[in-house]
Write an enzyme that holds these catalytic residues in place. Structure first.
Site: not given
Length: 256
Positions: A22, A82-83, A143-144, A146, A207, A235
């Site tokens: 994402w 991920s996504l 978000f990145l 994280l 993660d 992640h």
């Protein structure tokens, strides 16, 4: 018809398609693309609406998978991060004859926390959606951050991800929002019980988005799949542990 941005490298006898996560784009694979293209015919893809695949609005997971598949080789190993793991999984479910092996990286069949299922709290995902409309660049950066928290190389890994985002124009807000909606609502736990091609699941022990508690739960639910946890990764294990990551894919190639 809008075109998906697609780059092919290498001349290996097995095709490997890489799908990013994402908010990002195919530039995220530059840390491993040289190594992988010496073993595979490598396909780098910007998901619809992300990176250079412009002109797409928010899409369902099924529509995103079909759009990507239109430009894909007849048969390939599909790897999704991920996504992107959900997109690759959807392709394995709907077109198993096109998938030699499925690889998911730091991905969950159900990203959202549910009853007795660890994941991202739905209100956290809803909060990201709300913040997108206020300050979407800052929201993407949060978000990145994280994604790399807790690793020994967290700062440089986060910089690498941010550089990937800034290398190309930002996706439209509705595309980002649509991606979060997929993460919030999709649940492929039961459908993926019926996937029987080689299936490798890669995780990071640290993660914060895909809790390691899901690994034994999915080992039990999908006994035909294999899992591996990178002990010091978060992640993005392909950024923090590129050599080890590539070795696992080359080993998989010998088995398909």
């Amino acid at each position: 018809m809008n075109n998906i941005w697609w780059q092919t490298k290498g001349q290996g006898n097995v095709h490997l398609v890489l799908l990013h996560g994402w908010g990002l784009n195919a530039e995220v694979w530059r840390c491993i693309d040289e190594e992988l293209s010496s073993h595979f015919t490598l396909h780098l893809v910007d998901l619809p609406g992300f990176g250079r695949s412009r002109g797409f609005g928010a899409m369902s997971l099924a529509d995103m998978a079909e759009a990507v598949l239109r430009q894909a080789p007849d048969k390939a190993i599909w790897l999704g991060w991920s996504l992107g793991g959900l997109v690759a999984s959807q392709i394995a479910l709907t077109h198993p004859e096109r998938v030699q092996a499925l690889v998911t990286v730091a991905s969950s069949p159900c990203f959202s926390a549910r009853d007795e299922w660890p994941g991202i709290k739905p209100d956290v995902l809803a909060g990201f959606q709300q913040q997108l409309s206020d300050d979407f660049q800052r929201t993407v950066e949060r978000f990145l951050a994280l994604q790399t928290m807790g690793t020994e190389t967290a700062r440089q890994d986060a910089r690498a991800l941010k550089k990937t985002v800034l290398a190309l124009p930002m996706p439209e807000v509705d595309v980002l929002n649509g991606g979060l909606e997929i993460l919030k609502t999709v649940d492929l736990r039961q459908p993926l019980q019926n996937v029987f091609m080689p299936f490798l699941r890669l995780y990071g022990y640290l993660d914060g988005l895909v809790p390691r508690k899901v690994v034994p739960m999915l080992d039990k639910l999908w006994p035909h799949s294999e899992s591996y946890i990178f002990a010091k990764a978060a992640h993005a294990p392909f950024i923090s542990h590129p050599a080890e990551f590539c070795r696992m894919l080359v080993a998989l190639k010998q088995r398909v």
